[in-house]
Design a protein around this motif. Structure first.
Motif, PDB file in Angstrom:
ATOM      1  N   SER A  33     -95.290 -13.713 -17.971  1.00  0.00           N
ATOM      2  CA  SER A  33     -94.043 -13.722 -18.635  1.00  0.00           C
ATOM      3  C   SER A  33     -93.164 -14.497 -17.686  1.00  0.00           C
ATOM      4  O   SER A  33     -93.244 -14.769 -16.455  1.00  0.00           O
ATOM      5  N   GLY A  34     -91.942 -14.803 -18.135  1.00  0.00           N
ATOM      6  CA  GLY A  34     -90.922 -15.371 -17.288  1.00  0.00           C
ATOM      7  C   GLY A  34     -90.766 -16.684 -17.691  1.00  0.00           C
ATOM      8  O   GLY A  34     -91.709 -17.267 -18.423  1.00  0.00           O
ATOM      9  N   LYS A  35     -89.594 -17.456 -17.265  1.00  0.00           N
ATOM     10  CA  LYS A  35     -89.466 -18.973 -17.578  1.00  0.00           C
ATOM     11  C   LYS A  35     -90.680 -19.923 -17.229  1.00  0.00           C
ATOM     12  O   LYS A  35     -90.829 -20.587 -18.046  1.00  0.00           O
ATOM     13  N   ASP A  36     -91.087 -19.541 -16.100  1.00  0.00           N
ATOM     14  CA  ASP A  36     -92.124 -20.060 -15.457  1.00  0.00           C
ATOM     15  C   ASP A  36     -93.516 -19.574 -15.589  1.00  0.00           C
ATOM     16  O   ASP A  36     -94.482 -19.964 -14.759  1.00  0.00           O
ATOM     17  N   CYS A  37     -93.717 -18.466 -16.166  1.00  0.00           N
ATOM     18  CA  CYS A  37     -95.116 -17.650 -16.259  1.00  0.00           C
ATOM     19  C   CYS A  37     -95.544 -17.322 -14.761  1.00  0.00           C
ATOM     20  O   CYS A  37     -96.624 -17.186 -14.775  1.00  0.00           O
ATOM     21  N   THR A  38     -94.682 -16.819 -14.117  1.00  0.00           N
ATOM     22  CA  THR A  38     -94.912 -16.235 -12.579  1.00  0.00           C
ATOM     23  C   THR A  38     -94.736 -14.710 -12.778  1.00  0.00           C
ATOM     24  O   THR A  38     -95.375 -14.217 -11.495  1.00  0.00           O
ATOM     25  N   ASN A  39     -94.404 -13.990 -13.786  1.00  0.00           N
ATOM     26  CA  ASN A  39     -94.436 -12.622 -13.725  1.00  0.00           C
ATOM     27  C   ASN A  39     -95.658 -12.043 -14.344  1.00  0.00           C
ATOM     28  O   ASN A  39     -95.885 -12.528 -15.405  1.00  0.00           O
ATOM     29  N   GLY A  40     -95.881 -11.009 -13.553  1.00  0.00           N
ATOM     30  CA  GLY A  40     -97.367 -10.462 -14.108  1.00  0.00           C
ATOM     31  C   GLY A  40     -98.841 -11.083 -13.759  1.00  0.00           C
ATOM     32  O   GLY A  40     -98.638 -11.801 -12.792  1.00  0.00           O
ATOM     33  N   LYS A  41     -99.719 -10.473 -14.502  1.00  0.00           N
ATOM     34  CA  LYS A  41    -101.081 -11.008 -14.161  1.00  0.00           C
ATOM     35  C   LYS A  41    -101.607 -11.533 -15.642  1.00  0.00           C
ATOM     36  O   LYS A  41    -101.577 -10.789 -16.423  1.00  0.00           O
ATOM     37  N   ALA A  42    -102.371 -12.664 -15.529  1.00  0.00           N
ATOM     38  CA  ALA A  42    -102.863 -12.875 -16.837  1.00  0.00           C
ATOM     39  C   ALA A  42    -104.095 -11.987 -17.273  1.00  0.00           C
ATOM     40  O   ALA A  42    -104.826 -11.527 -16.313  1.00  0.00           O
ATOM     41  N   THR A  43    -103.959 -11.632 -18.392  1.00  0.00           N
ATOM     42  CA  THR A  43    -104.927 -10.705 -18.877  1.00  0.00           C
ATOM     43  C   THR A  43    -106.433 -10.968 -19.377  1.00  0.00           C
ATOM     44  O   THR A  43    -106.289 -11.824 -20.322  1.00  0.00           O
ATOM     45  N   GLU A  44    -107.347 -10.837 -18.742  1.00  0.00           N
ATOM     46  CA  GLU A  44    -108.618 -11.233 -18.943  1.00  0.00           C
ATOM     47  C   GLU A  44    -109.117 -10.236 -19.896  1.00  0.00           C
ATOM     48  O   GLU A  44    -108.960  -9.177 -19.999  1.00  0.00           O
ATOM     49  N   MET A  45    -109.775 -10.611 -21.016  1.00  0.00           N
ATOM     50  CA  MET A  45    -110.398  -9.832 -22.124  1.00  0.00           C
ATOM     51  C   MET A  45    -111.642 -10.684 -22.712  1.00  0.00           C
ATOM     52  O   MET A  45    -111.585 -11.647 -22.781  1.00  0.00           O
ATOM     53  N   ASN A  46    -112.412  -9.642 -23.234  1.00  0.00           N
ATOM     54  CA  ASN A  46    -113.587 -10.173 -23.946  1.00  0.00           C
ATOM     55  C   ASN A  46    -113.052 -10.539 -25.593  1.00  0.00           C
ATOM     56  O   ASN A  46    -111.926 -10.434 -25.731  1.00  0.00           O
ATOM     57  N   TRP A  47    -114.038 -11.134 -26.154  1.00  0.00           N
ATOM     58  CA  TRP A  47    -113.636 -11.742 -27.524  1.00  0.00           C
ATOM     59  C   TRP A  47    -112.856 -10.554 -28.498  1.00  0.00           C
ATOM     60  O   TRP A  47    -112.012 -10.944 -29.228  1.00  0.00           O
ATOM     61  N   GLN A  48    -113.621  -9.574 -28.570  1.00  0.00           N
ATOM     62  CA  GLN A  48    -113.379  -8.674 -29.522  1.00  0.00           C
ATOM     63  C   GLN A  48    -111.950  -7.985 -28.983  1.00  0.00           C
ATOM     64  O   GLN A  48    -111.051  -7.785 -29.733  1.00  0.00           O
ATOM     65  N   GLN A  49    -111.727  -7.882 -27.692  1.00  0.00           N
ATOM     66  CA  GLN A  49    -110.542  -7.390 -27.299  1.00  0.00           C
ATOM     67  C   GLN A  49    -109.262  -8.409 -27.472  1.00  0.00           C
ATOM     68  O   GLN A  49    -108.076  -8.204 -27.883  1.00  0.00           O
ATOM     69  N   ALA A  50    -109.484  -9.732 -27.495  1.00  0.00           N
ATOM     70  CA  ALA A  50    -108.632 -10.800 -27.658  1.00  0.00           C
ATOM     71  C   ALA A  50    -108.360 -10.718 -29.230  1.00  0.00           C
ATOM     72  O   ALA A  50    -107.257 -10.760 -29.666  1.00  0.00           O
ATOM     73  N   LEU A  51    -109.408 -10.503 -29.923  1.00  0.00           N
ATOM     74  CA  LEU A  51    -108.972 -10.255 -31.629  1.00  0.00           C
ATOM     75  C   LEU A  51    -107.890  -9.049 -31.677  1.00  0.00           C
ATOM     76  O   LEU A  51    -107.028  -9.362 -32.638  1.00  0.00           O
ATOM     77  N   LEU A  52    -108.339  -8.002 -31.293  1.00  0.00           N
ATOM     78  CA  LEU A  52    -107.511  -6.808 -31.152  1.00  0.00           C
ATOM     79  C   LEU A  52    -106.266  -6.919 -30.711  1.00  0.00           C
ATOM     80  O   LEU A  52    -105.103  -6.608 -31.438  1.00  0.00           O
ATOM     81  N   TYR A  53    -106.012  -7.671 -29.577  1.00  0.00           N
ATOM     82  CA  TYR A  53    -104.640  -7.902 -29.026  1.00  0.00           C
ATOM     83  C   TYR A  53    -103.861  -8.846 -29.887  1.00  0.00           C
ATOM     84  O   TYR A  53    -102.742  -8.500 -30.254  1.00  0.00           O
ATOM     85  N   ALA A  54    -104.629  -9.719 -30.449  1.00  0.00           N
ATOM     86  CA  ALA A  54    -103.691 -10.810 -31.338  1.00  0.00           C
ATOM     87  C   ALA A  54    -103.253  -9.891 -32.690  1.00  0.00           C
ATOM     88  O   ALA A  54    -102.320 -10.076 -33.035  1.00  0.00           O
ATOM     89  N   GLU A  55    -104.087  -8.857 -33.094  1.00  0.00           N
ATOM     90  CA  GLU A  55    -103.649  -8.300 -34.249  1.00  0.00           C
ATOM     91  C   GLU A  55    -102.735  -7.329 -33.991  1.00  0.00           C
ATOM     92  O   GLU A  55    -101.760  -7.235 -34.645  1.00  0.00           O
ATOM     93  N   GLU A  56    -102.444  -6.688 -32.786  1.00  0.00           N
ATOM     94  CA  GLU A  56    -101.443  -5.766 -32.485  1.00  0.00           C
ATOM     95  C   GLU A  56    -100.239  -6.596 -32.264  1.00  0.00           C
ATOM     96  O   GLU A  56     -99.328  -6.021 -32.789  1.00  0.00           O
ATOM     97  N   GLN A  57    -100.118  -7.815 -31.994  1.00  0.00           N
ATOM     98  CA  GLN A  57     -99.006  -8.656 -31.910  1.00  0.00           C
ATOM     99  C   GLN A  57     -98.470  -8.975 -33.256  1.00  0.00           C
ATOM    100  O   GLN A  57     -97.089  -9.118 -33.162  1.00  0.00           O
ATOM    101  N   ARG A  58     -99.201  -8.887 -34.216  1.00  0.00           N
ATOM    102  CA  ARG A  58     -98.743  -9.214 -35.556  1.00  0.00           C
ATOM    103  C   ARG A  58     -97.708  -8.145 -35.961  1.00  0.00           C
ATOM    104  O   ARG A  58     -96.846  -8.420 -36.516  1.00  0.00           O
ATOM    105  N   GLY A  59     -97.767  -7.042 -35.334  1.00  0.00           N
ATOM    106  CA  GLY A  59     -96.775  -5.882 -35.770  1.00  0.00           C
ATOM    107  C   GLY A  59     -95.681  -6.048 -34.910  1.00  0.00           C
ATOM    108  O   GLY A  59     -94.691  -5.193 -34.981  1.00  0.00           O
ATOM    109  N   LYS A  60     -95.665  -6.668 -33.908  1.00  0.00           N
ATOM    110  CA  LYS A  60     -94.376  -6.953 -32.865  1.00  0.00           C
ATOM    111  C   LYS A  60     -93.611  -8.051 -33.325  1.00  0.00           C
ATOM    112  O   LYS A  60     -94.243  -9.289 -33.889  1.00  0.00           O
TER     113      LYS A  60
END
Length: 173
Positions: free
Chosen positions: A63-90
């Motif tokens: 996050s942040g203006k230059d994407c320097t805050n945090g750590k990129a989240t590694e996930m497998n494909w199923q986790q990626a699908l679940l993450y994207a679905e969770e974001q639809r509610g936000k």
């Protein structure tokens, strides 16, 4: 000893920076993703004016203006699908229709003029050179899905159990 450890740290840091720094061939390779193609918004999104797609500037976990805050989240494909679905509610940047891109959509971010990463770093700063998942499964083998290796910007397939990063997208038509 203090001087030696400082020197060693400096050498390691410069090596890491030189390995991860983007390199571009402006003389021999046509521009795939010029700056004028993107509208950078102040809400963590960037709009591709050619494709009418709105992208999150930062991959998941950064996050942040230059994407320097945090750590990129590694996930497998199923986790990626679940993450994207969770974001639809936000409401991310005021929208709740974020999703994983198709491989065709993800391919539009590739800037083959540059490597490590092969993206427009003005629009997508500090993009990690890594595998990025799409929502597109490999039809001939259910164990695999399509994505993009952002180091050189080429699409390929990977086992769905492997780890990758994601950048969510939405259509703005």
């Amino acid at each position: 000893m203090k001087h030696l450890s400082g020197l060693l740290f400096g050498l390691l840091a410069s090596h890491v920076l030189s390995v991860s720094a983007q390199t571009c061939d402006y003389e021999h390779t046509p521009v795939d993703t010029p700056d004028a193609r993107y509208q950078i918004d102040n809400d963590g999104t960037v709009t591709d004016l050619n494709t009418h797609l709105m992208w999150q500037i930062c991959p998941a976990g950064l996050s942040g203006k230059d994407c320097t805050n945090g750590k990129a989240t590694e996930m497998n494909w199923q986790q990626a699908l679940l993450y994207a679905e969770e974001q639809r509610g936000k409401k991310l940047a005021g929208y709740n229709d974020w999703r994983l891109p198709t491989v065709k959509e993800l391919r539009t971010l590739s800037n083959r003029q540059c490597n490590y990463p092969a993206v427009n770093i003005h629009a997508f700063p500090n993009t990690p050179s890594y595998w990025y998942w799409s929502i597109s499964p490999v039809i001939s083998d259910g164990a695999y899905a399509w994505g993009i290796a952002s180091d050189y910007g080429y699409d390929s397939w990977s086992n769905k159990l492997n780890k990758g990063l994601i950048r969510l997208v939405r259509t703005i038509r």
